[in-house]
Write a protein that holds these residues in place. Structure first.
Motif, PDB file in Angstrom:
ATOM      1  N   GLN A  57       0.837  -1.200   0.000  1.00 36.68           N
ATOM      2  CA  GLN A  57       0.000   0.000   0.000  1.00 36.68           C
ATOM      3  C   GLN A  57       0.874   1.253   0.000  1.00 36.68           C
ATOM      4  OE1 GLN A  57      -2.630  -0.414   3.315  1.00 36.68           O
ATOM      5  NE2 GLN A  57      -4.391  -0.621   1.956  1.00 36.68           N
ATOM      6  N   ALA A  78       0.992   4.094  -2.820  1.00 32.87           N
ATOM      7  CA  ALA A  78       0.703   5.487  -2.501  1.00 32.87           C
ATOM      8  C   ALA A  78       1.779   6.410  -3.054  1.00 32.87           C
ATOM      9  CB  ALA A  78       0.570   5.668  -0.995  1.00 32.87           C
ATOM     10  N   GLU A 127      -6.049  10.774  -5.870  1.00 34.09           N
ATOM     11  CA  GLU A 127      -4.653  10.510  -6.236  1.00 34.09           C
ATOM     12  C   GLU A 127      -4.279  11.224  -7.531  1.00 34.09           C
ATOM     13  OE1 GLU A 127      -4.313   6.129  -6.018  1.00 34.09           O
ATOM     14  OE2 GLU A 127      -3.029   6.674  -4.331  1.00 34.09           O
ATOM     15  N   LYS A 153      -7.852  -3.929   0.555  1.00 30.54           N
ATOM     16  CA  LYS A 153      -6.799  -3.068   1.099  1.00 30.54           C
ATOM     17  C   LYS A 153      -6.946  -1.630   0.598  1.00 30.54           C
ATOM     18  CE  LYS A 153      -3.592  -6.879   1.365  1.00 30.54           C
ATOM     19  NZ  LYS A 153      -2.410  -7.510   0.796  1.00 30.54           N
ATOM     20  N   PRO A 154      -8.063  -0.997   0.915  1.00 24.10           N
ATOM     21  CA  PRO A 154      -8.299   0.349   0.396  1.00 24.10           C
ATOM     22  C   PRO A 154      -7.362   1.359   1.046  1.00 24.10           C
ATOM     23  CG  PRO A 154      -9.928  -0.175   2.054  1.00 24.10           C
ATOM     24  CD  PRO A 154      -9.119  -1.432   1.851  1.00 24.10           C
ATOM     25  N   LYS A 155      -7.246   2.518   0.392  1.00 29.25           N
ATOM     26  CA  LYS A 155      -6.477   3.613   0.982  1.00 29.25           C
ATOM     27  C   LYS A 155      -7.395   4.529   1.762  1.00 29.25           C
ATOM     28  CE  LYS A 155      -3.153   3.481  -2.717  1.00 29.25           C
ATOM     29  NZ  LYS A 155      -3.452   3.507  -4.143  1.00 29.25           N
ATOM     30  N   GLN A 173     -11.302  -0.275  -5.647  1.00 31.39           N
ATOM     31  CA  GLN A 173     -10.452  -0.999  -4.705  1.00 31.39           C
ATOM     32  C   GLN A 173      -9.886  -0.062  -3.646  1.00 31.39           C
ATOM     33  OE1 GLN A 173      -7.491  -3.427  -6.546  1.00 31.39           O
ATOM     34  NE2 GLN A 173      -8.788  -3.876  -8.316  1.00 31.39           N
ATOM     35  N   ASP A 174      -9.565   1.146  -4.072  1.00 34.49           N
ATOM     36  CA  ASP A 174      -8.869   2.054  -3.163  1.00 34.49           C
ATOM     37  C   ASP A 174      -9.799   2.775  -2.214  1.00 34.49           C
ATOM     38  OD1 ASP A 174      -6.462   1.414  -4.177  1.00 34.49           O
ATOM     39  OD2 ASP A 174      -6.376   3.068  -5.609  1.00 34.49           O
TER      40      ASP A 174
END
Ligand SMILES: Nc1ncnc2c1ncn2[C@@H]1O[C@H](COP(=O)(O)OP(=O)(O)OP(=O)(O)O)[C@@H](O)[C@H]1O
Ligand SMILES: Nc1ncnc2c1ncn2[C@@H]1O[C@H](COP(=O)(O)OP(=O)(O)O)[C@@H](O)[C@H]1O
Ligand code: SF4
Ligand code: SF4
Ligand SMILES: [Mg+2]
Ligand SMILES: [Mg+2]
Lengths: 345, 355
Positions: A9, A13, A93, A190-192, A110-111
């Motif tokens: 992650q 990022a 992002e 596994k999101p941000k 996903q994020d």
């Protein structure tokens, strides 16, 4: 805290995000819902969200508070693209995602994940917990190393559920446990960032505290960014570093926890805090602010400052000129011609 | 400050050893299991506890609203000295509205959607004043709407419930509940569905009206903050039983029961260190079909004395505190009083809202 970040992650990022840019940037976001009053009535618009701007940094927790109907849920649903904005821009992002189509949206899905208020209706009663938590993986065609079942059991473990309950159905779980299932599902990819809309409002206090602690632990462990939507100011204070206060589709104040809760600039923020019944106030009845009336309809909001019909400080200027959202002496950013100065009380 | 112990003597409402059971397909639900409390005129009792702890069932029993075919009720409910347990329908109808009135979380559950607000308040008034003329009843209804803070009551009286906002509807329901000048008002989660600013208005209103009408008030809520704002006495319920009972100051500032501690440590506050973790109660509330033996709280209690200890064997009695001079403060817990006091000071006093 960076050493706790899940390695891939952190790598992702730094790869995609231009340095110094926020994770999420919202500019001039608007959502109007068309409504008709009566069968042949004129077409009108509910101005649910009416031009809001904010940013969220990676790993940051932004709280969104305000009374029922002020536009919190609508905002959250636009962020995760469950609702199409009427206008404005959402940048995630560094990429403009406002009008992205389904296939380009996939990586975004996903994020960025959402957790809903109602742990009952947000889970399909006919699916097993295993299937529910695995859903984001299967929808996105992701086969985790070690298999789906192993990953799902890992996730159940992370949120404090028994991995052996993989084959059970939602009705076999309590409200707090169902909310944990929703959290496990949100974490699957596994999101941000997680948008949480009233994630603990439907829960009893003792269970609410369990879920708040769980979310806080996960936030720290995975360096998750949160947009945490709630009407409970004490819950938000506990969870969020920065808070945005909404009124009738607008953000009226944004600031740090300290700025919002210790020295608010906007009269509405001050009134909200004053209205919260708090056990620590037992026996102290001084300096309470009581707002009169209810929130006006978002179909036809007041001119100038939208809060003026309930504000005890309102003057002629407030009806004529909409106050801009800008820095105030108390430190926060607020939209008021006559901001509060000095600490609360 | 009145204390429950000393007030027991001539209190307007006295509930003694109330038990309410429902028989269901899955077994007997012990919804209320030996609860006693009292409220006098001019006093507010707050009943707190998590969902399913028996708060609403207790208060519905006071109004005689349980179906006698499906429920079993024992104990005494003395309203102004008269036991209402087992009264027939006719007698209960006379009691409701005139002596005891109730307001609910959802005003739409007691306001009919097809009739104007005014018609409904007039009807409620004339149940107990059959000889009052329509115009007199209407005048009375307008007065009541004004009293509860509805602007232009003479005009709004002809509005329908859906034309009122949530807060206004709650006010209209309060007007209807108070139109016959009851001596006891039971409010079941009256502000749970409302926003904080409107909640504050309604709580102020209930306080004001109580003062004007000199009524006894029971306020049921899961929100300790709401209780702290308007209750004189507080009753903490768990699994159909009383865990702790005393003045608001005693129960919220010098709590003596591990369950009360759990509640206090679970609630985030507007003050204090926000980075400090909350201390939740582990597990979930029990099913009232299958109440744990001994102290019903023992599977979730951090201080339970098990393995031969009394907590999973013997139901703790609700007893007054002896060592401290706190008349009226009663607690149902096997922990020795001194130990409870020191646990409170070391573990609880600094967390959540218990500051
Ligand atoms: N599909 C829709 N059609 C018409 N109006 C809508 C629709 N969805 C929301 N609204 C209106 O938009 C406004 C904002 O709604 P939203 O659900 O975002 O409020 P909220 O802050 O989440 O409130 P709550 O705390 O009650 O959930 C409200 O006035 C609501 O009635
Ligand atoms: N009519 C009924 N039949 C069977 N069980 C009931 C009935 N009414 C309430 N109960 C049960 O009694 C318990 C206490 O309910 P209640 O007093 O409504 O809780 P609360 O404290 O949330 O108000 C719950 O377990 C509930 O399911
Ligand atoms: S701009 Fe005027 S009406 Fe609006 S909050 Fe400030 S003082 Fe009140
Ligand atoms: S009686 Fe035992 S289990 Fe019950 S609250 Fe007291 S210490 Fe805990
Ligand atoms: Mg909402
Ligand atoms: Mg209830």
């Amino acid at each position: 805290m960076t050493n706790l970040v899940v390695p891939q992650q952190a790598a992702a990022a730094t790869r995609t995000r231009p340095p110094g840019e926020p994770l999420l940037k919202v500019e001039g976001l608007v959502k109007h819902f068309p409504v008709r009053s009566g069968l042949f009535g004129a077409k009108q618009h509910v101005r649910a969200v009416d031009g809001i701007d904010f940013t969220v940094d990676p790993g940051e927790t932004l709280g969104v508070v305000g009374e029922s109907g002020c536009g919190k849920t609508t905002t959250g649903r636009m962020l995760v693209r469950l609702l199409e904005p009427t206008s404005g821009k959402i940048t995630f992002e560094g990429r403009d995602i406002t009008h992205m189509n389904r296939s380009s949206l996939r990586p975004l899905r996903q994020d960025m994940q959402i957790i809903f208020q109602d742990p009952y209706s947000s889970l399909n009663p006919r699916h097993t917990v295993g299937r529910i938590v695995a859903m984001p993986l299967s929808v996105n065609g992701i086969e985790p190393a070690g298999g789906v079942k192993k990953r799902v059991q890992e996730l159940l473990e992370i949120v404090g559920l028994n991995p052996e309950h993989y084959n059970r159905y939602p009705h076999e779980f309590s409200g707090g446990q169902r909310q944990r299932i929703g959290v496990a599902r949100a974490l699957a990819l596994k999101p941000k960032m997680i948008v949480a809309d009233e994630p603990v409002s439907a829960l009893d206090v003792s269970i609410q505290a369990q879920v708040i602690n769980l979310l806080r632990d996960l936030q720290r462990e995975f360096n998750l960014a949160f947009v945490f939507i709630a009407h409970d100011l004490a819950v938000v204070r506990h969870f969020c570093e920065r808070i945005a206060v909404m009124y009738l589709g607008k953000i009226v104040e944004v600031g740090s926890r300290q700025q919002i809760y210790e020295q608010p600039s906007h009269p509405y923020t001050k009134a909200l805090l004053s209205a919260v019944p708090d056990v620590t106030k037992l026996g102290a009845s001084l300096g309470r602010i009581r707002l009169e009336g209810d929130v006006p309809t978002p179909i036809n909001p007041p001119s100038g400052c939208r809060f003026r019909t309930r504000c005890w400080k309102a003057q002629d200027l407030c009806a004529q000129v909409e106050p801009p959202l800008d820095p105030k002496p108390n430190g926060s950013i607020a939209a008021c011609h006559f901001p509060e100065v000095g600490p609360l009380r | 400050m009145t204390t429950p112990q000393t007030a027991h003597g001539g209190a307007y409402l006295q509930v003694r050893d109330l038990r309410v059971q429902f028989s269901t397909e899955d077994g007997v639900v012990r919804a209320v299991d030996g609860v006693s409390f009292s409220v006098d005129r001019g006093q507010t009792l707050g009943i707190v506890g998590e969902s399913g702890s028996g708060k609403s069932v207790s208060s519905l029993a006071v109004l005689g609203l349980h179906d006698p075919k499906k429920s079993r009720i024992s104990g005494e409910i003395l309203v102004n000295g008269r036991n209402v347990v087992g009264l027939d329908d006719n007698e209960l109808r006379k009691l409701r509205g005139r002596d005891v009135a109730m307001i609910f979380q959802d005003p739409l559950s007691s306001l009919h959607p097809y009739y104007t607000i005014g018609k409904q308040i007039v009807a409620a008034y004339r149940i107990h004043h059959p000889n009052a003329s329509k115009s007199l009843a209407r005048k009375h209804a307008i007065d009541m709407l004004g009293r509860v803070g509805i602007p232009q009551p003479a005009k709004r009286i002809d509005g329908y419930p859906h034309e009122f906002s949530g807060g206004m509807r709650q006010r209209a329901m309060i007007a209807m509940a108070l139109v016959n000048d009851p001596d006891l008002l039971i409010a079941d989660e009256p502000t749970t569905a409302l926003d904080v600013t409107v909640q504050a208005q309604i709580l102020d209103l209930i306080e004001d009206l109580q003062r004007d009408f000199n009524a006894a008030v029971i306020l049921i809520t899961h929100d300790l903050g709401v209780v702290s704002q308007i209750a004189d006495d507080v009753l903490v319920m768990y699994a159909g039983r009383v865990a702790e009972y005393g003045s608001a100051e005693q129960v919220l500032r010098q709590a003596q029961h591990p369950y009360t501690w759990g509640l206090l440590a679970s609630v985030p506050s507007l003050h204090g260190d926000a980075d400090e973790d909350l201390k939740p109660i582990k597990g979930n509330p029990p099913s009232l079909i299958n109440v744990p033996p001994g102290c019903a709280f023992h599977p979730r209690c951090r201080y339970a004395m098990l393995n031969g200890g009394p907590c999973d064997i013997e139901v703790p009695q609700l007893l007054p505190l002896l060592a401290t001079h706190e008349p009226g403060h009663t607690v149902a817990c096997h922990l020795p009083e001194r130990q409870r006091k020191s646990i409170y000071e070391q573990d609880i006093a600094a967390v959540g809202v218990a500051i």
